[in-house]
Design an enzyme around this catalytic site. Structure first.
Site, PDB file in Angstrom:
ATOM      1  N   ASP A 162     103.165  99.647 153.555  1.00 13.09           N
ATOM      2  CA  ASP A 162     104.512  99.304 154.012  1.00 13.09           C
ATOM      3  C   ASP A 162     105.195 100.577 154.489  1.00 13.09           C
ATOM      4  O   ASP A 162     104.799 101.676 154.104  1.00 13.09           O
ATOM      5  CB  ASP A 162     105.326  98.648 152.884  1.00 13.09           C
ATOM      6  CG  ASP A 162     105.346  99.515 151.619  1.00 13.09           C
ATOM      7  OD1 ASP A 162     104.323  99.534 150.908  1.00 13.09           O
ATOM      8  OD2 ASP A 162     106.360 100.173 151.381  1.00 13.09           O
ATOM      9  N   ARG A 166      91.080 108.460 143.970  1.00 17.54           N
ATOM     10  CA  ARG A 166      92.019 107.343 143.943  1.00 17.54           C
ATOM     11  C   ARG A 166      91.919 106.576 145.250  1.00 17.54           C
ATOM     12  O   ARG A 166      91.873 107.172 146.337  1.00 17.54           O
ATOM     13  CB  ARG A 166      93.446 107.868 143.747  1.00 17.54           C
ATOM     14  CG  ARG A 166      94.507 106.842 144.055  1.00 17.54           C
ATOM     15  CD  ARG A 166      95.851 107.154 143.445  1.00 17.54           C
ATOM     16  NE  ARG A 166      96.950 106.507 144.156  1.00 17.54           N
ATOM     17  CZ  ARG A 166      97.206 105.197 144.111  1.00 17.54           C
ATOM     18  NH1 ARG A 166      96.452 104.374 143.415  1.00 17.54           N
ATOM     19  NH2 ARG A 166      98.232 104.698 144.796  1.00 17.54           N
ATOM     20  N   GLY A 203      94.597 101.163 141.231  1.00 22.76           N
ATOM     21  CA  GLY A 203      95.546 100.827 140.172  1.00 22.76           C
ATOM     22  C   GLY A 203      95.221  99.489 139.520  1.00 22.76           C
ATOM     23  O   GLY A 203      95.281  99.335 138.312  1.00 22.76           O
ATOM     24  N   ARG A 227      91.256  94.664 141.484  1.00 18.37           N
ATOM     25  CA  ARG A 227      90.669  95.388 142.621  1.00 18.37           C
ATOM     26  C   ARG A 227      89.442  96.179 142.174  1.00 18.37           C
ATOM     27  O   ARG A 227      88.462  96.288 142.907  1.00 18.37           O
ATOM     28  CB  ARG A 227      91.698  96.316 143.256  1.00 18.37           C
ATOM     29  CG  ARG A 227      91.159  96.956 144.515  1.00 18.37           C
ATOM     30  CD  ARG A 227      92.214  97.306 145.510  1.00 18.37           C
ATOM     31  NE  ARG A 227      92.995  96.173 145.917  1.00 18.37           N
ATOM     32  CZ  ARG A 227      94.266  96.217 146.282  1.00 18.37           C
ATOM     33  NH1 ARG A 227      94.907  97.363 146.296  1.00 18.37           N
ATOM     34  NH2 ARG A 227      94.913  95.127 146.644  1.00 18.37           N
ATOM     35  N   HIS A 277      91.722 103.003 124.318  1.00 22.69           N
ATOM     36  CA  HIS A 277      91.889 102.393 125.647  1.00 22.69           C
ATOM     37  C   HIS A 277      90.588 102.134 126.360  1.00 22.69           C
ATOM     38  O   HIS A 277      90.572 101.575 127.449  1.00 22.69           O
ATOM     39  CB  HIS A 277      92.733 103.322 126.539  1.00 22.69           C
ATOM     40  CG  HIS A 277      93.805 104.030 125.796  1.00 22.69           C
ATOM     41  ND1 HIS A 277      93.675 105.318 125.323  1.00 22.69           N
ATOM     42  CD2 HIS A 277      95.006 103.591 125.371  1.00 22.69           C
ATOM     43  CE1 HIS A 277      94.765 105.660 124.656  1.00 22.69           C
ATOM     44  NE2 HIS A 277      95.573 104.639 124.670  1.00 22.69           N
TER      45      HIS A 277
END
Ligand code: HPA
Length: 235
Positions: free
Chosen positions: A204, A87, A20, A24, A4
């Site tokens: 959201d 993160r 993620g 980005r 990977h």
């Protein structure tokens, strides 16, 4: 190097930001890093290394969800000997205690996933590194960012039956927001004796249905990324 990741040992800085979305990751490297170079392109799950205010730093996309995230994070810690993982993502608010555009800094991350079962028994409580956490909170408050520190839930499912109802009992126990990656990042960091933190922008609200506008999405992302980079700069 791995199925990977094509980066060589030493290609990642000790601190890696974890969005993620691969695009980005590219945007973060191009916008904020000096001397950015791509270190991974396998499966288009992009990774870059550069400097921020003169210190080496990397960014590696994780993809969405804990199984994908666990692959990249395991390899960053085990093969590339990374020490700090931050993160930078979005999360859905589960309570009116958090508003769209707020930052939620995850002190802990509950999960419905079985991903930790083989590693950490009981109802293991994945937790952030205290030094990263307190550093980020201090900087966020100095900058006047509307910030909450508390529990995230890392869900395995985006399209849950019942919407907010699926998370209501967690919200009743103080969980602030849902995302899909933090719990496995925290668990891996603990296992490899490294530091981890998740900083999430509320994109959201599952209570009101409100969503971040395109303009606010951009500025709040910039605030979150510079907060993460300046937090990283202390380590
Ligand atoms: N669910 C899971 N992850 C998310 C959400 C959500 O509603 N919003 C932003 N990330």
């Amino acid at each position: 190097m791995t199925p990977h990741n094509e980066a060589q040992p030493g290609d990642y800085a000790p601190t890696v930001l974890l969005p993620g979305d691969p695009l980005r990751a590219k945007w973060i490297a191009e916008t904020f890093f000096d001397d950015a170079r791509q270190v991974n392109g396998v499966r288009n799950c992009l990774g870059f290394t550069g400097t921020w205010k003169g210190k080496p730093v990397s960014v590696q996309a994780t993809g969405m969800g804990q199984p994908s995230t666990a692959i990249y994070v395991h390899e960053l810690l085990d093969i590339y000997k990374v020490k700090n993982l931050i993160r930078v993502g979005t999360a859905g608010g589960l309570t009116t205690k958090v508003k769209v555009r707020d930052l939620v800094i995850g002190m802990t991350a509950a999960t419905d996933s079985a991903i930790n079962n083989g590693f950490a028994p009981y109802t293991y409580a994945p937790f952030a590194d205290y030094d990263l956490l307190s550093g980020a909170v201090e900087l966020a408050r100095e900058r006047g960012f509307s910030t909450r520190v508390g529990s995230l839930v890392s869900s395995d499912t985006f399209y849950v039956e019942g919407g907010l109802g699926a998370y209501q009992r967690l919200a009743d126990h103080g969980v602030l927001a849902v995302e899909m990656e933090a719990a496995t990042i925290y668990t891996h960091a603990a296992r490899f004796n490294a530091r981890a933190l998740a900083i999430c922008t509320i994109s959201d609200c599952l209570v009101t249905g409100e969503e971040l506008s395109a303009q606010d999405r951009q500025t709040s992302l910039e605030d979150m990324i510079t907060l993460a980079l300046d937090t990283a700069g202390r380590f």
